[in-house]
Motif scaffolding. Structure first.
Motif, PDB file in Angstrom:
ATOM      1  N   GLN A   1      61.329 120.089  13.078  1.00  0.00           N
ATOM      2  CA  GLN A   1      60.794 118.732  13.190  1.00  0.00           C
ATOM      3  C   GLN A   1      61.904 117.709  12.947  1.00  0.00           C
TER       4      GLN A   1
ATOM      5  N   GLN B   1      60.543 115.385  20.306  1.00  0.00           N
ATOM      6  CA  GLN B   1      59.349 116.036  20.847  1.00  0.00           C
ATOM      7  C   GLN B   1      59.692 117.353  21.533  1.00  0.00           C
TER       8      GLN B   1
ATOM      9  N   SER C   1      60.465 120.014  18.910  1.00  0.00           N
ATOM     10  CA  SER C   1      59.246 120.452  18.222  1.00  0.00           C
ATOM     11  C   SER C   1      58.441 121.396  19.100  1.00  0.00           C
ATOM     12  N   GLU C   2      58.246 121.037  20.367  1.00  0.00           N
ATOM     13  CA  GLU C   2      57.448 121.867  21.270  1.00  0.00           C
ATOM     14  C   GLU C   2      58.116 123.216  21.530  1.00  0.00           C
TER      15      GLU C   2
ATOM     16  N   THR D   1      63.086 109.828  20.673  1.00  0.00           N
ATOM     17  CA  THR D   1      61.782 110.444  20.422  1.00  0.00           C
ATOM     18  C   THR D   1      61.524 111.599  21.385  1.00  0.00           C
ATOM     19  N   GLU D   2      62.067 111.507  22.594  1.00  0.00           N
ATOM     20  CA  GLU D   2      61.932 112.614  23.551  1.00  0.00           C
ATOM     21  C   GLU D   2      62.662 113.858  23.051  1.00  0.00           C
TER      22      GLU D   2
END
Length: 368
Positions: free
Chosen positions: A70, A59, A62-63, A55-56
């Protein structure tokens, strides 16, 4: 310059700038397209450190792309069985997986070298070998044959030797045991009388509780406490001589990765590198606390005897000789790791080992 010439020239420039902006916008959009991927993990959400590395990554990507790239993350079993994650990536069912390479030794033992092999590299040397020792290039040369590309995306550090229902004093105590153990360690264990079982993390407790297996290894105190192994097996051994510094990889469908814009490839590579370092830091911070808790709740902590380690080391060397004799891909990567290991441990015993030993003595004496 008269006023009419000035406005004519500035007007032309303005139109040129507007035209450039008009042309540039589609080009920028093309370079930074909207992309949506799926990533399957081999781990349940309850194992938050190892699962959250995935998940990191999502994220971070995405950032860094302003939401343009995504990645949707799925826990073990949600879209793909946990031990088939890399197969799904190879086939293009999903674009990515967060998994351990050695889960796939049934296809080729060379897969084990991507995670860890018995009496191999520790975490620090593993990261160094992948980063500057040619390891990443060698593994991806092999993985290309499976339509895969991989990047290190986590390391647990040296693991524990596992949970046993009975005390293991000699090598004979291992004979006849059914043990959950992954990778080439299973083949080595076979040589000393153990029957290896490969079971996904989320299914291990039930197998141990029902007596389907007599022992299990997984990661270390933090995860093992969460999984509750101490409730159904009393003896906790160390170290995991089969996993001195195992890597968890992000696997990509090779064609999908190649098709990404170079900027996205770079962002994804950096996100994996961050997850790789972060996982090791988290385990280093949490394992000591969990180990104290386990001992407080009745766990019997024991080291493997020198005799057991020596016999297993010999069995490992025999295993490698057998594989090297018939598998050129394995031998090429194994030889690289061996050469790197010899130099690495030459250096570590001079600096880190002597320093760490002194500091550990202070810790035991209560003088830190």
């Amino acid at each position: 310059m008269n006023r009419r010439d000035f406005f004519r020239q500035t007007g032309t420039v303005g139109l040129g700038a507007a035209a450039t902006a008009t042309l540039a916008a589609p080009a920028i959009a093309q370079e930074n397209p909207q992309i949506n991927w799926r990533m399957t993990s081999s781990f349940p959400k309850s194992l938050d450190i190892i699962y959250n590395a995935a998940t990191e990554i999502a994220q971070s990507v995405s950032e860094a792309t302003g939401g343009k790239f995504q990645i949707q993350v799925f826990a073990a079993g949600e879209v793909v069985p946990p031990l088939q994650a890399a197969d799904a990536v190879s086939a293009g069912t999903v674009e990515m997986a967060h998994t351990c390479s050695y889960y796939y030794v049934g296809k080729d033992p060379t897969f084990a070298l991507g995670t860890a092999i018995p009496f191999g590299l520790n975490a620090r040397l593993t990261n160094s070998w992948f980063s500057v020792g040619g390891g990443n290039e060698l593994m991806n040369e092999f993985l290309a044959g499976y339509n895969l590309y991989a990047l290190p995306a986590g390391n647990t550090g040296a693991q524990m030797g596992g949970w046993f229902r009975k005390e293991i004093k000699t090598i004979d105590d291992l004979k006849g045991l059914k043990m959950r153990i992954a990778g080439l360690a299973g083949q080595v264990m076979t040589k000393v009388g153990v029957t290896p079982q490969q079971i996904a993390g989320g299914d291990v407790y039930a197998a141990l509780e029902k007596g389907t297996i007599d022992a299990t290894e997984f990661v270390g105190p933090y995860d093992d406490y969460k999984l509750g192994f101490y409730k159904v097996a009393k003896y906790y051994y160390y170290p995991a001589w089969w996993e001195g510094g195992p890597t968890v990889h992000a696997f990509f469908n090779l064609e999908k990765f190649k098709s990404l814009p170079k900027t996205y490839q770079r962002i994804l590579t950096d996100a994996c590198a961050h997850a790789n370092a972060n996982m090791l830091a988290k385990y280093d911070a949490q394992n000591a606390k969990a180990l104290r808790q386990l001992v407080a709740e009745g766990t019997v902590l024991r080291p493997f005897s020198q005799d057991i380690l020596d016999v297993c080391y010999k069995a490992a060397q025999e295993t490698y000789a057998e594989i090297n004799a018939k598998n050129p891909a394995f031998k090429k990567i194994y030889d690289s790791q061996q050469a790197f290991k010899k130099d690495g441990y030459l250096w570590l015993q001079i600096a880190d080992y002597s320093f760490d030993t002194f500091m550990m003595i202070q810790q035991r004496n209560g003088t830190l």
